[in-house]
Design a protein around this motif. Structure first.
Motif, PDB file in Angstrom:
ATOM      1  N   ALA A   1     -37.215 -15.323  -4.279  1.00  0.00           N
ATOM      2  CA  ALA A   1     -35.654 -15.053  -4.040  1.00  0.00           C
ATOM      3  C   ALA A   1     -34.512 -14.719  -4.641  1.00  0.00           C
ATOM      4  CB  ALA A   1     -35.380 -16.592  -2.678  1.00  0.00           C
TER       5      ALA A   1
ATOM      6  N   SER B   1     -42.943  -8.616   3.698  1.00  0.00           N
ATOM      7  CA  SER B   1     -42.278  -9.851   2.701  1.00  0.00           C
ATOM      8  C   SER B   1     -41.823  -9.241   1.392  1.00  0.00           C
ATOM      9  CB  SER B   1     -43.913 -10.831   2.530  1.00  0.00           C
ATOM     10  OG  SER B   1     -44.553 -10.279   2.048  1.00  0.00           O
TER      11      SER B   1
ATOM     12  N   ASP C   1     -37.804 -10.547  -0.358  1.00  0.00           N
ATOM     13  CA  ASP C   1     -37.980 -10.772  -1.297  1.00  0.00           C
ATOM     14  C   ASP C   1     -37.125  -9.752  -1.967  1.00  0.00           C
ATOM     15  OD1 ASP C   1     -39.656 -13.147  -1.057  1.00  0.00           O
ATOM     16  OD2 ASP C   1     -41.448 -11.541  -2.140  1.00  0.00           O
TER      17      ASP C   1
ATOM     18  N   HIS D   1     -33.362 -15.541   2.902  1.00  0.00           N
ATOM     19  CA  HIS D   1     -32.808 -16.918   3.191  1.00  0.00           C
ATOM     20  C   HIS D   1     -32.670 -16.817   5.239  1.00  0.00           C
ATOM     21  CE1 HIS D   1     -32.275 -17.731  -0.586  1.00  0.00           C
ATOM     22  NE2 HIS D   1     -31.911 -16.962  -0.967  1.00  0.00           N
TER      23      HIS D   1
ATOM     24  N   ILE E   1     -40.236 -15.818   9.931  1.00  0.00           N
ATOM     25  CA  ILE E   1     -40.544 -15.440   9.032  1.00  0.00           C
ATOM     26  C   ILE E   1     -41.841 -15.902   8.384  1.00  0.00           C
ATOM     27  CG2 ILE E   1     -40.082 -15.754   6.440  1.00  0.00           C
ATOM     28  CD1 ILE E   1     -37.132 -15.224   7.128  1.00  0.00           C
ATOM     29  N   GLU E   2     -42.459 -16.768   9.360  1.00  0.00           N
ATOM     30  CA  GLU E   2     -43.674 -16.850   9.132  1.00  0.00           C
ATOM     31  C   GLU E   2     -44.964 -15.986   8.855  1.00  0.00           C
ATOM     32  OE1 GLU E   2     -44.872 -19.988   7.904  1.00  0.00           O
ATOM     33  OE2 GLU E   2     -46.989 -19.935   8.599  1.00  0.00           O
TER      34      GLU E   2
ATOM     35  N   LEU F   1     -44.662 -12.648   8.799  1.00  0.00           N
ATOM     36  CA  LEU F   1     -44.385 -12.535   7.190  1.00  0.00           C
ATOM     37  C   LEU F   1     -44.881 -13.147   6.114  1.00  0.00           C
ATOM     38  CD1 LEU F   1     -41.290 -10.658   8.158  1.00  0.00           C
ATOM     39  CD2 LEU F   1     -43.265 -10.182   8.899  1.00  0.00           C
ATOM     40  N   THR F   2     -45.081 -14.182   5.663  1.00  0.00           N
ATOM     41  CA  THR F   2     -45.588 -15.039   4.520  1.00  0.00           C
ATOM     42  C   THR F   2     -46.939 -15.412   5.076  1.00  0.00           C
ATOM     43  OG1 THR F   2     -44.124 -16.454   5.196  1.00  0.00           O
ATOM     44  CG2 THR F   2     -43.030 -15.756   4.009  1.00  0.00           C
ATOM     45  N   SER F   3     -47.673 -15.367   5.876  1.00  0.00           N
ATOM     46  CA  SER F   3     -48.569 -16.157   6.294  1.00  0.00           C
ATOM     47  C   SER F   3     -49.822 -14.069   6.485  1.00  0.00           C
ATOM     48  CB  SER F   3     -48.341 -16.836   7.638  1.00  0.00           C
ATOM     49  OG  SER F   3     -48.500 -16.045   8.658  1.00  0.00           O
TER      50      SER F   3
END
Ligand SMILES: Nc1nc2c(c(=O)[nH]1)N[C@H]1C(S)=C(S)[C@@H](COP(=O)(O)O)O[C@H]1N2
Ligand SMILES: [Mo]
Length: 165
Positions: free
Chosen positions: A17, A80, A84, A89, A107-108, A110-112
């Motif tokens: 991050a 994602s 980054d 955050h 955001i989950e 986009l990260t999954s």
């Protein structure tokens, strides 16, 4: 005490991050990111031109969608990777379009999964008339369970801004 401070700094540097400062865009700004981000410029936002978005990790998604009568190929940076790059955050991204439509994307999401901010459709940049400059495209090609109304509502086109919340 001093050791603790040094360890804290090392951990910040090692954290994904903690991204490097973004260069100033030299081309037209296509995306403005605000909210809870580490790498804001003086006005509190991070701005991207197309070249900056194209420097991030890309994905190509070829899929049928509700918006076109047959398959299309969408390419652009991973959402994602954009998060980054700005040092985001938070838990939710508010995605806003030119017409003031907005949707909240966890955001989950986009990260999954490799959701992209598509810059091109069938290899051509999207004009505003073609749902550009950016179109949130979920990986319907990888997971057909994503092909539902809830996800369509988060598939914002004519995207110009993200707010990290
Ligand atoms: N820019 C923009 N994107 C948008 C919308 C919108 O009004 N403007 N509507 C969303 C919703 S709620 C859904 S269900 C789908 C609808 O697509 P459709 O209008 O082509 O059926 O697009 C989504 N993306
Ligand atoms: Mo919708």
């Amino acid at each position: 005490m001093r050791l603790h401070a040094a360890a804290a700094i090392l951990m910040m540097l090692a954290s994904p991050a903690f991204a490097a400062p973004l260069p100033a865009p030299t081309g037209d700004v296509v995306l403005t990111v605000s909210g809870n981000i580490d790498n804001a410029g003086p006005d509190g936002t991070a701005k991207f031109d197309l070249a900056m978005l194209e420097a991030l990790e890309q994905r190509t998604t070829t899929t049928v969608t509700p918006w076109y009568d047959s398959e299309r190929t969408f390419s652009g940076p991973l959402a994602s990777a954009v998060l980054d790059a700005v040092g985001a955050h938070g838990t939710v991204i508010r995605v806003t379009a030119i017409n003031d439509y907005s949707a909240d994307i966890p955001i989950e999401d986009l990260t999954s999964a490799p959701v992209i901010l598509a810059t091109t459709i069938n290899g051509t940049y999207m004009s505003v008339r073609d749902k550009g400059p950016l179109f949130v495209i979920y990986p319907f090609d990888l997971d057909h369970a994503l092909y539902n109304e809830a996800v369509f509502g988060k598939s914002v086109w004519q995207v110009v801004a993200l707010e990290v919340q």
